[in-house]
Design a protein around this motif. Structure first.
Motif, short mmCIF file in Angstrom:
data_model
loop_
_atom_site.label_atom_id
_atom_site.label_comp_id
_atom_site.label_asym_id
_atom_site.label_seq_id
_atom_site.Cartn_x
_atom_site.Cartn_y
_atom_site.Cartn_z
N ALA A 37 0.59 -1.12 -0.19
CA ALA A 37 -0.11 0.62 -0.29
C ALA A 37 1.07 1.29 0.17
O ALA A 37 0.15 2.38 -0.65
CB ALA A 37 -0.58 -0.19 1.37
N ARG B 105 2.55 1.87 -3.45
CA ARG B 105 1.63 2.24 -4.57
C ARG B 105 1.34 3.80 -4.02
O ARG B 105 1.23 4.61 -5.16
CB ARG B 105 0.64 1.46 -4.48
CG ARG B 105 -0.93 1.83 -5.28
CD ARG B 105 -1.67 0.25 -5.49
NE ARG B 105 -3.43 1.28 -5.86
CZ ARG B 105 -3.86 1.61 -5.60
NH1 ARG B 105 -4.02 1.38 -4.33
NH2 ARG B 105 -4.69 2.03 -6.05
N PRO C 171 -7.53 3.24 0.43
CA PRO C 171 -8.18 2.12 0.00
C PRO C 171 -9.18 1.28 -0.53
O PRO C 171 -9.59 0.55 -0.31
CB PRO C 171 -8.46 2.64 1.71
CG PRO C 171 -8.14 3.19 2.46
CD PRO C 171 -8.00 4.90 0.98
N PRO D 193 -10.95 0.03 -3.61
CA PRO D 193 -10.12 -1.13 -4.61
C PRO D 193 -11.30 -0.54 -5.75
O PRO D 193 -12.27 -0.40 -6.01
CB PRO D 193 -10.66 -1.97 -4.07
CG PRO D 193 -11.67 -2.24 -2.98
CD PRO D 193 -11.81 -0.39 -2.65
N SER D 194 -10.36 -0.28 -6.61
CA SER D 194 -11.07 0.05 -8.08
C SER D 194 -10.66 -1.67 -9.34
O SER D 194 -11.27 -1.53 -10.28
CB SER D 194 -10.49 1.75 -8.63
OG SER D 194 -8.91 0.94 -9.10
N THR D 195 -9.98 -2.47 -8.95
CA THR D 195 -9.73 -3.45 -9.18
C THR D 195 -9.92 -4.76 -8.86
O THR D 195 -10.34 -4.59 -7.70
CB THR D 195 -7.99 -3.30 -10.33
OG1 THR D 195 -7.85 -4.06 -8.47
CG2 THR D 195 -7.76 -2.04 -11.00
N GLN E 97 -8.02 -5.64 -6.19
CA GLN E 97 -7.67 -4.56 -5.00
C GLN E 97 -8.31 -4.73 -4.31
O GLN E 97 -8.24 -4.92 -2.74
CB GLN E 97 -7.73 -3.03 -5.57
CG GLN E 97 -6.19 -2.98 -6.35
CD GLN E 97 -6.31 -1.38 -6.64
OE1 GLN E 97 -8.11 -0.35 -6.45
NE2 GLN E 97 -5.78 -0.64 -7.24
N ARG E 98 -9.81 -5.63 -4.52
CA ARG E 98 -10.93 -5.96 -4.07
C ARG E 98 -10.39 -7.34 -3.05
O ARG E 98 -10.74 -7.62 -1.95
CB ARG E 98 -12.43 -6.45 -4.67
CG ARG E 98 -13.19 -4.92 -5.05
CD ARG E 98 -14.31 -5.43 -5.50
NE ARG E 98 -15.50 -6.12 -4.95
CZ ARG E 98 -16.15 -6.59 -4.93
NH1 ARG E 98 -16.61 -6.57 -6.44
NH2 ARG E 98 -16.56 -7.77 -4.75
N GLY F 253 -7.18 -8.25 -2.87
CA GLY F 253 -6.67 -7.97 -1.14
C GLY F 253 -7.31 -7.13 -0.41
O GLY F 253 -7.03 -7.43 0.86
N ALA F 254 -8.52 -6.73 -0.29
CA ALA F 254 -9.25 -5.69 0.75
C ALA F 254 -9.41 -7.06 2.10
O ALA F 254 -9.59 -6.42 2.50
CB ALA F 254 -10.64 -4.59 0.53
N TRP G 247 -7.16 -7.42 3.50
CA TRP G 247 -7.21 -7.27 4.53
C TRP G 247 -7.75 -7.16 5.75
O TRP G 247 -7.48 -7.30 7.01
CB TRP G 247 -6.72 -5.20 3.79
CG TRP G 247 -6.49 -4.30 4.60
CD1 TRP G 247 -7.29 -3.66 5.10
CD2 TRP G 247 -5.17 -4.30 5.52
NE1 TRP G 247 -6.66 -2.39 6.25
CE2 TRP G 247 -5.17 -3.42 6.13
CE3 TRP G 247 -3.86 -4.92 6.15
CZ2 TRP G 247 -3.90 -2.62 6.88
CZ3 TRP G 247 -3.03 -3.90 6.36
CH2 TRP G 247 -3.50 -3.04 7.27
N ALA H 113 -14.21 2.42 1.55
CA ALA H 113 -13.42 1.49 1.10
C ALA H 113 -14.64 0.19 1.25
O ALA H 113 -14.68 -1.02 0.79
CB ALA H 113 -12.21 1.44 1.11
#
Lengths: 213, 213
Positions: free
Chosen positions: A68, A71, A92, A94-96, A99-100, A102-103, A106, A180
């Protein structure tokens, strides 16, 4: 030093596989065997780099923070403090699809951190780091100076401005996290979250997206 | 109807045990055996109430939402719309240890929802429900009327006021969630989160805590 690079790359591969296992089976589904299978390496290879499952899990959390921060560093490089602030707060969301995912990993760490002080420490430090950065940026923006790192300006403005920046930084960062969360569960989409954030920036007299150089 | 009460109580016991298992071992550590052990009942008893592990897990998610809604209903009963709004927005901020454990289980569900449409639907519906309620309350507060449910007032104010309320509701609810997240990981404590929220309410011309009857 090719050997060093190799080691870093191998550790990264293992951590990536770990994230996949966490996403599939949760943090409690992590085992050396599961991660070895996901990474396509031997269990011995993983044991060579990580003394225990717990150490591997902690390293996975640290690497999420590092990812993070990298980035942020990359996206914020080309702009002034307002752009940096926007990048930090919107980070935080997510746009791809990756990334979701990854969230999701997290949130698995967040869930576990309640019972695991070691994880709480890593996540807490990351939150504190982002908070301190946001305060610096806000203090700079509000004082009309440009660029991060001109802490002298903050000092001039005194404790009151700093306290205002602290409250504002917390409110903005928490808003980014809360939006997010809504994107992760699909209640709103990424653009809607960014629009809500942009509106909040505007309402506070900040430029959404900031100013690029 | 004592039998009905019995059934509801038994289902509740099982769901409580489920939450404990999720907290200890994560969602992927859930099995009928683990929940039966935690509840101190037979596996057969659990199978009597839940056809599958997945159904039990979904029920646990639904019951988290129901618990939050009951808590809201109880806490918001004695106040006007501003108090109700405050109760709704500050609801996710944990202020006791059991509430923090509950939040950990909630994040486990959030993490899993990325891969599980059934969970995403339950969580998404809860978020939408809270959003719709916040919009109604804000529209009422902004129009100067009192009490929830006077939707006619909102209609009078027209689409523009409604759109403003929508944005404001999203911003407030997301802020509450983001602050709650910080409390869960110990970055700030409950009172700090509530203070930040109170400041935001004040900044928007809303009374923090609202007005009790």
């Amino acid at each position: 030093m090719p050997r060093v690079v190799d080691h870093a790359a191998r550790r990264s591969e293992i951590v990536l596989a770990l994230w996949g296992v966490i996403h599939e089976r949760g943090l409690d589904g992590v085992s050396f065997r599961a991660v070895a299978e996901a990474a396509g390496v031997s269990i011995g290879r993983i044991q060579h780099y990580f003394a225990s499952k717990e150490e591997l899990i902690r390293e996975g959390c640290t690497q999420m923070v590092v990812a993070a921060q990298s980035r942020y560093a990359e996206l914020s490089r080309s702009g002034g403090p307002e752009h940096q602030l926007w990048t930090l707060v919107s980070g935080p969301v997510p746009s791809t699809r990756p990334q979701r995912l990854g969230a999701a990993v997290w949130y698995a760490y967040l869930a576990k951190s309640v019972a695991e002080p070691a994880l709480r420490e890593i996540i807490g430090a990351a939150i504190e780091d982002a908070g301190a950065r946001a305060i610096r940026l806000l203090t700079t923006v509000r004082s009309g100076a440009d660029g991060e790192g001109t802490d002298a300006v903050g000092a001039r403005h005194g404790a009151e401005a700093r306290s205002r920046s602290e409250h504002e930084a917390l409110a903005l960062l928490a808003l980014g996290d809360g939006l997010a969360q809504r994107v992760v569960v699909g209640a709103i989409d990424g653009p809607e979250a960014l629009a809500a954030l942009a509106e909040e920036f505007t309402r506070r007299g900040l430029t959404p997206g900031g100013i690029l150089d």
